[in-house]
Scaffold this motif. Structure first.
Motif, PDB file in Angstrom:
ATOM      1  N   ALA A  47      26.476   2.870  58.737  1.00  0.00           N
ATOM      2  CA  ALA A  47      27.021   2.250  59.906  1.00  0.00           C
ATOM      3  C   ALA A  47      27.969   1.052  59.076  1.00  0.00           C
ATOM      4  CB  ALA A  47      26.199   1.316  60.855  1.00  0.00           C
ATOM      5  N   ILE A  48      29.161   0.672  59.886  1.00  0.00           N
ATOM      6  CA  ILE A  48      29.958  -0.381  59.272  1.00  0.00           C
ATOM      7  C   ILE A  48      30.069  -1.616  60.215  1.00  0.00           C
ATOM      8  CG2 ILE A  48      32.317  -0.864  58.759  1.00  0.00           C
ATOM      9  CD1 ILE A  48      32.650   2.003  58.090  1.00  0.00           C
ATOM     10  N   VAL A  49      29.909  -2.641  59.703  1.00  0.00           N
ATOM     11  CA  VAL A  49      30.171  -4.027  60.544  1.00  0.00           C
ATOM     12  C   VAL A  49      31.393  -4.413  60.019  1.00  0.00           C
ATOM     13  CG1 VAL A  49      29.378  -6.314  61.113  1.00  0.00           C
ATOM     14  CG2 VAL A  49      27.540  -4.603  60.616  1.00  0.00           C
ATOM     15  N   LEU A  50      32.138  -4.473  60.893  1.00  0.00           N
ATOM     16  CA  LEU A  50      33.938  -4.554  60.815  1.00  0.00           C
ATOM     17  C   LEU A  50      34.363  -5.923  61.600  1.00  0.00           C
ATOM     18  CD1 LEU A  50      36.462  -3.744  59.699  1.00  0.00           C
ATOM     19  CD2 LEU A  50      37.003  -2.180  61.655  1.00  0.00           C
ATOM     20  N   ASP A  51      34.708  -7.018  60.876  1.00  0.00           N
ATOM     21  CA  ASP A  51      35.509  -8.222  61.671  1.00  0.00           C
ATOM     22  C   ASP A  51      36.800  -7.779  62.060  1.00  0.00           C
ATOM     23  OD1 ASP A  51      35.722 -10.792  62.575  1.00  0.00           O
ATOM     24  OD2 ASP A  51      36.329 -11.448  60.805  1.00  0.00           O
ATOM     25  N   LEU A  52      37.285  -8.199  63.021  1.00  0.00           N
ATOM     26  CA  LEU A  52      38.693  -8.018  63.674  1.00  0.00           C
ATOM     27  C   LEU A  52      39.761  -8.989  62.900  1.00  0.00           C
ATOM     28  CD1 LEU A  52      38.530  -7.617  67.550  1.00  0.00           C
ATOM     29  CD2 LEU A  52      38.935  -5.841  65.846  1.00  0.00           C
ATOM     30  N   MET A  53      39.452  -9.975  62.512  1.00  0.00           N
ATOM     31  CA  MET A  53      40.363 -10.915  62.058  1.00  0.00           C
ATOM     32  C   MET A  53      40.287 -10.964  60.426  1.00  0.00           C
ATOM     33  SD  MET A  53      42.184 -11.750  64.754  1.00  0.00           S
ATOM     34  CE  MET A  53      43.055 -13.228  63.889  1.00  0.00           C
ATOM     35  N   LEU A  54      41.136 -10.030  59.800  1.00  0.00           N
ATOM     36  CA  LEU A  54      40.706  -9.946  58.239  1.00  0.00           C
ATOM     37  C   LEU A  54      42.283  -9.827  57.670  1.00  0.00           C
ATOM     38  CD1 LEU A  54      38.798  -6.627  58.137  1.00  0.00           C
ATOM     39  CD2 LEU A  54      37.850  -8.855  57.568  1.00  0.00           C
ATOM     40  N   PRO A  55      42.232 -10.458  56.594  1.00  0.00           N
ATOM     41  CA  PRO A  55      43.493 -10.280  55.560  1.00  0.00           C
ATOM     42  C   PRO A  55      44.131  -8.927  55.376  1.00  0.00           C
ATOM     43  CG  PRO A  55      41.719 -11.242  54.536  1.00  0.00           C
ATOM     44  CD  PRO A  55      41.290 -11.342  55.704  1.00  0.00           C
ATOM     45  N   LYS A  56      45.282  -8.878  55.099  1.00  0.00           N
ATOM     46  CA  LYS A  56      45.971  -7.546  54.532  1.00  0.00           C
ATOM     47  C   LYS A  56      45.904  -6.525  55.557  1.00  0.00           C
ATOM     48  CE  LYS A  56      44.665  -8.742  49.723  1.00  0.00           C
ATOM     49  NZ  LYS A  56      43.899  -8.032  48.243  1.00  0.00           N
ATOM     50  N   ARG A  57      44.953  -6.115  56.139  1.00  0.00           N
ATOM     51  CA  ARG A  57      44.922  -5.265  57.327  1.00  0.00           C
ATOM     52  C   ARG A  57      43.981  -5.818  58.172  1.00  0.00           C
ATOM     53  NH1 ARG A  57      45.640   0.863  56.919  1.00  0.00           N
ATOM     54  NH2 ARG A  57      46.887   1.032  55.034  1.00  0.00           N
ATOM     55  N   ASP A  58      44.058  -5.980  59.540  1.00  0.00           N
ATOM     56  CA  ASP A  58      43.259  -6.379  60.574  1.00  0.00           C
ATOM     57  C   ASP A  58      42.330  -5.223  60.943  1.00  0.00           C
ATOM     58  OD1 ASP A  58      44.167  -4.899  62.618  1.00  0.00           O
ATOM     59  OD2 ASP A  58      45.658  -6.361  63.266  1.00  0.00           O
ATOM     60  N   GLY A  59      41.246  -5.621  61.659  1.00  0.00           N
ATOM     61  CA  GLY A  59      40.125  -4.576  61.834  1.00  0.00           C
ATOM     62  C   GLY A  59      40.322  -3.617  62.625  1.00  0.00           C
ATOM     63  N   ILE A  60      41.178  -3.882  63.659  1.00  0.00           N
ATOM     64  CA  ILE A  60      41.734  -2.673  64.435  1.00  0.00           C
ATOM     65  C   ILE A  60      42.707  -1.734  63.824  1.00  0.00           C
ATOM     66  CG2 ILE A  60      43.363  -2.126  66.239  1.00  0.00           C
ATOM     67  CD1 ILE A  60      40.763  -2.982  67.607  1.00  0.00           C
ATOM     68  N   ASP A  61      43.562  -2.134  62.674  1.00  0.00           N
ATOM     69  CA  ASP A  61      44.046  -1.077  62.049  1.00  0.00           C
ATOM     70  C   ASP A  61      43.163  -0.275  61.022  1.00  0.00           C
ATOM     71  OD1 ASP A  61      46.135  -0.005  60.710  1.00  0.00           O
ATOM     72  OD2 ASP A  61      46.175  -1.353  59.159  1.00  0.00           O
ATOM     73  N   VAL A  62      42.040  -0.996  60.457  1.00  0.00           N
ATOM     74  CA  VAL A  62      41.120  -0.176  59.745  1.00  0.00           C
ATOM     75  C   VAL A  62      40.629   0.665  60.500  1.00  0.00           C
ATOM     76  CG1 VAL A  62      38.977  -0.400  58.517  1.00  0.00           C
ATOM     77  CG2 VAL A  62      40.901  -2.343  58.240  1.00  0.00           C
ATOM     78  N   LEU A  63      40.101   0.170  61.859  1.00  0.00           N
ATOM     79  CA  LEU A  63      39.408   1.353  62.852  1.00  0.00           C
ATOM     80  C   LEU A  63      40.143   2.393  63.173  1.00  0.00           C
ATOM     81  CD1 LEU A  63      37.107   1.977  64.827  1.00  0.00           C
ATOM     82  CD2 LEU A  63      38.177   0.188  66.472  1.00  0.00           C
ATOM     83  N   ARG A  64      41.355   2.201  63.395  1.00  0.00           N
ATOM     84  CA  ARG A  64      42.346   3.113  64.023  1.00  0.00           C
ATOM     85  C   ARG A  64      42.489   4.214  62.819  1.00  0.00           C
ATOM     86  NH1 ARG A  64      46.821  -0.705  66.884  1.00  0.00           N
ATOM     87  NH2 ARG A  64      45.613  -0.905  69.018  1.00  0.00           N
ATOM     88  N   THR A  65      42.829   3.575  61.523  1.00  0.00           N
ATOM     89  CA  THR A  65      43.096   4.508  60.298  1.00  0.00           C
ATOM     90  C   THR A  65      41.773   5.337  59.961  1.00  0.00           C
ATOM     91  OG1 THR A  65      44.525   2.776  59.434  1.00  0.00           O
ATOM     92  CG2 THR A  65      43.699   4.448  58.081  1.00  0.00           C
ATOM     93  N   LEU A  66      40.518   4.805  60.057  1.00  0.00           N
ATOM     94  CA  LEU A  66      39.341   5.655  59.879  1.00  0.00           C
ATOM     95  C   LEU A  66      39.349   6.636  60.869  1.00  0.00           C
ATOM     96  CD1 LEU A  66      36.857   3.109  58.770  1.00  0.00           C
ATOM     97  CD2 LEU A  66      37.781   4.482  57.496  1.00  0.00           C
ATOM     98  N   ARG A  67      39.576   6.558  62.191  1.00  0.00           N
ATOM     99  CA  ARG A  67      39.164   7.581  63.296  1.00  0.00           C
ATOM    100  C   ARG A  67      40.424   8.406  62.963  1.00  0.00           C
ATOM    101  NH1 ARG A  67      34.699   6.115  63.262  1.00  0.00           N
ATOM    102  NH2 ARG A  67      33.757   4.808  64.918  1.00  0.00           N
ATOM    103  N   THR A  68      41.567   8.206  62.620  1.00  0.00           N
ATOM    104  CA  THR A  68      42.716   8.881  62.558  1.00  0.00           C
ATOM    105  C   THR A  68      42.327  10.123  61.344  1.00  0.00           C
ATOM    106  OG1 THR A  68      44.489   7.645  63.352  1.00  0.00           O
ATOM    107  CG2 THR A  68      45.154   9.087  62.146  1.00  0.00           C
ATOM    108  N   ARG A  69      41.799   9.323  60.507  1.00  0.00           N
ATOM    109  CA  ARG A  69      41.575  10.274  59.469  1.00  0.00           C
ATOM    110  C   ARG A  69      40.175  11.091  59.291  1.00  0.00           C
ATOM    111  NH1 ARG A  69      43.393   6.108  54.505  1.00  0.00           N
ATOM    112  NH2 ARG A  69      45.527   6.218  54.973  1.00  0.00           N
ATOM    113  N   GLY A  70      39.621  11.097  60.612  1.00  0.00           N
ATOM    114  CA  GLY A  70      38.515  11.897  60.716  1.00  0.00           C
ATOM    115  C   GLY A  70      37.322  11.396  60.543  1.00  0.00           C
ATOM    116  N   ARG A  71      37.047   9.933  60.101  1.00  0.00           N
ATOM    117  CA  ARG A  71      35.932   9.297  59.631  1.00  0.00           C
ATOM    118  C   ARG A  71      34.991   9.003  61.126  1.00  0.00           C
ATOM    119  NH1 ARG A  71      34.735  10.026  54.253  1.00  0.00           N
ATOM    120  NH2 ARG A  71      33.548   8.391  54.480  1.00  0.00           N
ATOM    121  N   THR A  72      33.969   9.663  61.209  1.00  0.00           N
ATOM    122  CA  THR A  72      33.104   9.251  62.293  1.00  0.00           C
ATOM    123  C   THR A  72      31.903   8.424  62.048  1.00  0.00           C
ATOM    124  OG1 THR A  72      31.643  11.097  61.831  1.00  0.00           O
ATOM    125  CG2 THR A  72      33.655  11.757  63.021  1.00  0.00           C
ATOM    126  N   THR A  73      31.986   7.507  61.058  1.00  0.00           N
ATOM    127  CA  THR A  73      30.820   6.451  60.802  1.00  0.00           C
ATOM    128  C   THR A  73      30.982   5.539  62.116  1.00  0.00           C
ATOM    129  OG1 THR A  73      31.344   6.447  58.627  1.00  0.00           O
ATOM    130  CG2 THR A  73      30.120   4.687  59.051  1.00  0.00           C
TER     131      THR A  73
END
Length: 228
Positions: A47-73
């Motif tokens: 599991a991943i605990v992911l804050d939304l407000m992050l420097p460099k890349r926000d949490g939504i961007d990280v989430l979308r990237t992981l899902r786009t790349r097929g990561r199902t965690t």
């Protein structure tokens, strides 16, 4: 179970990491979105605990990237935003759960535990292997009705073997799910942990062995000595 916490507040990061480690989780931490994304793609987390407000890349961007790349965690979002629109947006982008700050630590622990159960395709509160019962809700194990005196890490190891449902589990898989990146890959930490757990499960000379070694392959938790 192995967990990734992506949180830019160093104070909250330390608090969460300490709480989950005390519960027996292996924990990796990241302080910004880029590092979090790199770790999430490098390792196999439960599991991943992911804050939304992050420097460099926000949490939504990280989430979308992981899902786009097929990561199902399974991913739980942490945020200070408490609007329906924000919650709907996060879930629509692929989040599995959502928790608004400030939150009760006990609730976060319970939600992550539920996500880990879902990661193994089971919502059952316990599993039974022979005369051994593993209670996921209470985070306890009993054999022959007697509670086993397990450390948090020993319990996590037993739960992982139990959730694998009689499958052979390799040393590499145990290292990846039970230990964090601080473990030396050349150490015998897995063999030592299995040995200690075996002794606690076989608390009586009459108790049948439940953890079996498949030489060159790994370990299997089963009431059958010939389990594959």
């Amino acid at each position: 179970m192995r967990l990734l916490i992506v949180e830019d507040s160093s104070r909250l990061q330390r608090t969460l990491a300490m709480a989950f480690r005390r519960s027996g989780y292996a924990v990796d931490v990241a302080g910004d979105g880029e590092e979090g994304l790199w770790l999430a793609e490098l390792n196999d987390y439960d599991a991943i605990v992911l804050d939304l407000m992050l420097p460099k890349r926000d949490g939504i961007d990280v989430l979308r990237t992981l899902r786009t790349r097929g990561r199902t965690t399974h991913i739980l979002l942490l945020t200070a935003r408490d609007t329906v629109a924000d919650r709907v947006a996060g879930l629509a982008d692929g989040a599995d759960d959502y928790l608004v700050k400030p939150f009760a630590l006990e609730e976060l622990l319970a939600r992550v535990q539920a996500l880990c159960r879902r990661a193994y395709g089971s919502k059952q509160p316990h599993l039974v292997v022979g005369d051994l019962e593993v209670d996921f809700a209470q985070r306890q194990a009993r054999r022959g009705g007697l509670e086993l005196d397990l450390t948090a890490r020993e319990y996590q190891l037993l739960e992982y073997l139990a959730r694998r449902g009689g499958e052979v589990v390799t040393r590499a898989e145990i290292e990846a799910h039970i230990y964090d990146g601080q473990v030396d890959p050349m150490s015998n930490v897995v063999d030592s942990a299995i040995c200690g757990l075996r002794k606690k499960i076989a608390f009586s000379p009459a108790a049948a062995p439940l953890i079996h070694t498949r030489r060159g392959l790994g370990y299997v938790l089963s009431a059958r000595s010939d389990a594959a």
